[in-house]
Design a protein around this motif. Structure first.
Motif, PDB file in Angstrom:
ATOM      1  N   CYS A  32      18.822  -5.858   8.191  1.00 22.61           N
ATOM      2  CA  CYS A  32      17.872  -6.958   8.111  1.00 22.61           C
ATOM      3  C   CYS A  32      16.990  -6.992   9.357  1.00 22.61           C
ATOM      4  O   CYS A  32      17.499  -7.037  10.476  1.00 22.61           O
ATOM      5  CB  CYS A  32      18.637  -8.268   7.972  1.00 22.61           C
ATOM      6  SG  CYS A  32      17.565  -9.701   7.956  1.00 22.61           S
ATOM      7  N   HIS A  35      17.193 -10.691  11.509  1.00 24.90           N
ATOM      8  CA  HIS A  35      18.236 -11.141  12.436  1.00 24.90           C
ATOM      9  C   HIS A  35      18.897  -9.908  13.039  1.00 24.90           C
ATOM     10  O   HIS A  35      18.669  -8.787  12.599  1.00 24.90           O
ATOM     11  CB  HIS A  35      19.247 -12.071  11.739  1.00 24.90           C
ATOM     12  CG  HIS A  35      20.316 -11.362  10.937  1.00 24.90           C
ATOM     13  ND1 HIS A  35      20.119 -10.951   9.630  1.00 24.90           N
ATOM     14  CD2 HIS A  35      21.569 -10.986  11.269  1.00 24.90           C
ATOM     15  CE1 HIS A  35      21.224 -10.372   9.188  1.00 24.90           C
ATOM     16  NE2 HIS A  35      22.127 -10.365  10.167  1.00 24.90           N
ATOM     17  N   CYS A  51      19.100 -11.763   2.263  1.00 26.07           N
ATOM     18  CA  CYS A  51      19.962 -11.312   3.355  1.00 26.07           C
ATOM     19  C   CYS A  51      21.259 -12.101   3.338  1.00 26.07           C
ATOM     20  O   CYS A  51      21.252 -13.325   3.426  1.00 26.07           O
ATOM     21  CB  CYS A  51      19.268 -11.467   4.696  1.00 26.07           C
ATOM     22  SG  CYS A  51      20.369 -11.021   6.059  1.00 26.07           S
ATOM     23  N   CYS A  54      21.642 -13.706   7.222  1.00 19.50           N
ATOM     24  CA  CYS A  54      20.899 -14.872   7.716  1.00 19.50           C
ATOM     25  C   CYS A  54      20.298 -15.709   6.586  1.00 19.50           C
ATOM     26  O   CYS A  54      19.694 -16.739   6.840  1.00 19.50           O
ATOM     27  CB  CYS A  54      19.805 -14.423   8.686  1.00 19.50           C
ATOM     28  SG  CYS A  54      18.472 -13.486   7.921  1.00 19.50           S
TER      29      CYS A  54
HETATM   30 ZN   LIG Z   1      19.133 -11.286   7.932  1.00 16.09          ZN
END
Ligand SMILES: [Zn+2]
Length: 199
Positions: A32, A35, A51, A54
């Motif tokens: 991702c 984050h 995701c 996050c």
């Molecule tokens: Zn994420």
């Protein structure tokens, strides 16, 4: 069909992610970019991403906008330019929003699974530092916050966001997986409870 819809119909999340430098595995997972992510936890479906780390989610325009820190309008223009999208492109498919029933099913699966994890966290916690860790205890430690976060998110998110999340979790098999774990555990618990009465 407006410009947003045209772009969404023309570019998949995977195409955009790969074009913009992300490495995507065969099953659509990638690290991702939104984050600090060491193991791939972002799932790219054809027309939305989600995701598990996050909670970031959205369509290809949201993804591009967030990746480059630009507005959705600028992201749309960027995609048109980068992918050479013709302005009179024909729609590819009509996106269907998840039904109320699918959302209820998703919530129930999350709630039941969270409940199970909570039980496991105490029931299978190691008693001494020498004890080897029970898989169920490990799973509860790894998953509890994420599942609780998803539920919280479903309570607070806008209906569009909720739709994306429910679609993503249903489409990638997460909902069915949680239902399976809960059902399996109920079966085992049921057998254990019934045993003394079976003559
Ligand atoms: Zn994420």
């Amino acid at each position: 069909m407006n410009q947003f819809e045209r772009v969404k119909a023309a570019v998949t999340l995977r195409q955009a992610a790969e074009t913009y430098g992300l490495t995507v595995s065969r099953n659509g997972m990638t690290c991702c970019p939104f984050h600090e992510d060491k193991h791939p936890s972002l799932k790219l479906n054809e027309d939305y991403f989600f995701c598990f780390g996050c909670g970031a989610s959205g369509d290809v325009i949201d993804f591009t906008a967030r990746l480059f820190g630009i507005s959705p309008k600028d992201a749309t223009e960027k995609l048109v330019a980068d992918f050479g999208i013709s302005v009179d492109a024909k729609p590819v498919a009509v996106r269907r929003n998840p039904s109320r029933l699918e959302e209820l099913r998703c919530r129930r699966a999350l709630t039941d699974y969270l409940h199970l994890l909570k039980e496991w966290k105490t029931q299978y916690a190691p008693k001494t530092p020498e004890d080897s860790l029970d898989d169920r205890f490990v799973e509860s430690c790894q998953q509890y916050d994420r599942i609780a976060g998803l539920l919280e998110m479903l309570d607070e998110a806008s209906s569009t966001q909720r739709s994306h999340t429910v679609s993503a979790l249903t489409a990638d098999g997460s909902v069915a997986f949680w239902e399976g774990v809960v059902a399996e555990n109920r079966k085992e618990a049921g057998y254990r409870a019934k045993e003394p009465t079976i003559a």
